[in-house]
Design an enzyme around this catalytic site. Structure first.
Site, short mmCIF file in Angstrom:
data_model
loop_
_atom_site.label_atom_id
_atom_site.label_comp_id
_atom_site.label_asym_id
_atom_site.label_seq_id
_atom_site.Cartn_x
_atom_site.Cartn_y
_atom_site.Cartn_z
N PRO A 150 50.81 39.56 36.89
CA PRO A 150 51.74 39.98 35.84
C PRO A 150 51.12 41.07 34.96
O PRO A 150 49.96 40.97 34.56
CB PRO A 150 51.96 38.68 35.05
CG PRO A 150 51.69 37.59 36.03
CD PRO A 150 50.58 38.11 36.89
N GLU A 151 51.91 42.10 34.69
CA GLU A 151 51.46 43.21 33.86
C GLU A 151 52.21 43.17 32.54
O GLU A 151 52.91 42.21 32.24
CB GLU A 151 51.67 44.52 34.62
CG GLU A 151 50.96 44.55 35.97
CD GLU A 151 51.18 45.84 36.73
OE1 GLU A 151 51.36 46.91 36.10
OE2 GLU A 151 51.18 45.81 37.98
N HIS A 175 49.55 22.40 40.77
CA HIS A 175 48.68 23.33 40.05
C HIS A 175 49.08 23.49 38.59
O HIS A 175 48.86 24.54 38.00
CB HIS A 175 48.65 24.69 40.75
CG HIS A 175 48.42 24.63 42.22
ND1 HIS A 175 47.22 24.22 42.76
CD2 HIS A 175 49.25 24.89 43.27
CE1 HIS A 175 47.30 24.24 44.09
NE2 HIS A 175 48.52 24.64 44.41
N ARG A 208 37.39 62.84 30.42
CA ARG A 208 37.15 61.83 31.45
C ARG A 208 37.34 62.44 32.84
O ARG A 208 38.36 63.05 33.13
CB ARG A 208 38.08 60.63 31.27
CG ARG A 208 37.87 59.91 29.92
CD ARG A 208 38.79 58.73 29.81
NE ARG A 208 38.71 58.05 28.53
CZ ARG A 208 37.91 57.02 28.25
NH1 ARG A 208 37.10 56.55 29.20
NH2 ARG A 208 37.90 56.47 27.07
N ARG A 242 46.20 29.94 41.81
CA ARG A 242 44.94 30.60 42.22
C ARG A 242 43.85 30.47 41.17
O ARG A 242 42.70 30.86 41.43
CB ARG A 242 45.22 32.07 42.53
CG ARG A 242 46.24 32.24 43.66
CD ARG A 242 46.38 33.66 44.10
NE ARG A 242 45.18 34.16 44.76
CZ ARG A 242 45.04 35.40 45.25
NH1 ARG A 242 46.04 36.26 45.14
NH2 ARG A 242 43.92 35.77 45.81
#
Length: 277
Positions: free
Chosen positions: A2-3, A94, A156, A113
């Site tokens: 998830p972002e 889980h 950068r 996970r």
């Protein structure tokens, strides 16, 4: 994983559901989930009986603020979900943390996970716990204009996509939205970040904001494994609007050339070889 849009969707749901509610009970059985504390004890002791004052977000982290000023930090990791269910609902496999609310519902943290985590921290500067001080400015709320984005990228040498993924540079963007943002901005993922000129930055900044807001409006992206689900267990729909990510071989929505996929360090990058320069 998830972002920002997925985490912000969950944050808004939590804000509505939890603010003013008391956590009358707490339990944690997943040791990896509470690894920063070493055991479940500190998490239970510092949250049980406390009232939720509000819910914030920094990058991909949720910040549940308690009436003690403590902050419950939740990172969903790769497969984590928060589910709000009536008490007595059979637990999903889980399920590692549970809180009982004073209205009879339960908030549960589910993480197959176990890359996600939950911990309690004291608020630091600006209300952000010291454990999150390494994060760069939030991609949605902390980069107000193209000039500020230019200052983050100035000097950068790294390629622009890996730089967008670096949470210490800008927090919240992951693989899906980096590809979508760069496609919308017509910028190649391999361009040196510090070499982007004013015109490119003036495309990149609104693309970043517009893509993230559009994804939030569609309650995030749930890709093939559907690991991301909201507080009610419902998948997002922004994956139906992707223009680059996951579209290998399909025609670019701008020029018709097939979208290309390149694998780099185990991560796939999707882009248009003609439109993105």
């Amino acid at each position: 994983m998830p972002e920002l849009p997925e985490v912000e969707t969950v944050r808004r749901d939590l804000q509505d559901a939890l603010t003013g509610r008391r956590l009358v009970g707490a339990a944690a059985t997943g040791q990896r989930t509470v690894r920063r504390h070493g055991s479940a004890g500190p998490l239970v002791a510092r949250t049980q009986g406390r009232k939720v004052a509000g819910v914030d977000r920094r990058g991909k982290y949720l910040l549940v603020r308690l009436d003690t000023a403590d902050v419950v930090v939740v990172h969903l990791g790769m497969s984590g979900q928060l589910r709000l269910v009536p008490a007595g609902t059979p637990a999903l496999a889980h399920t590692h943390v549970r809180w009982q609310l004073d209205d009879g519902r339960e908030l549960r943290f589910v993480d197959p996970r176990t890359f996600g985590e939950v911990f309690v921290a004291a608020p630091g500067a600006g209300g952000v716990p010291a454990e999150l001080a390494h994060l760069g400015p939030d991609a949605l709320e902390g980069v107000p204009d193209a000039a500020s984005l230019g200052r983050l990228l100035a000097g950068r040498r790294r390629r622009i996509k890996p730089l967008l993924l670096d949470q210490q540079v800008v927090a919240g963007i992951g693989n899906i939205y980096a590809d979508e943002i760069l496609w919308a901005a017509r910028i190649g993922p391999d361009r040196p970040a510090g070499a982007l000129g004013g015109a490119a930055l003036r495309r990149l900044h609104p693309a970043m904001r517009d893509i993230l807001l559009a994804a939030i409006a569609h309650r995030g992206s749930s890709i093939a494994d559907e690991q991301y689900r909201d507080l009610a267990g419902v998948v997002g729909s922004y994956q139906l609007h992707h223009r680059a990510y996951g579209r290998e071989g399909r025609p670019c929505a701008r020029c018709g050339r097939p979208i290309r996929r390149v694998s780099d360090g185990g991560r796939s990058t999707f882009s248009c070889p003609r439109c993105q320069r």
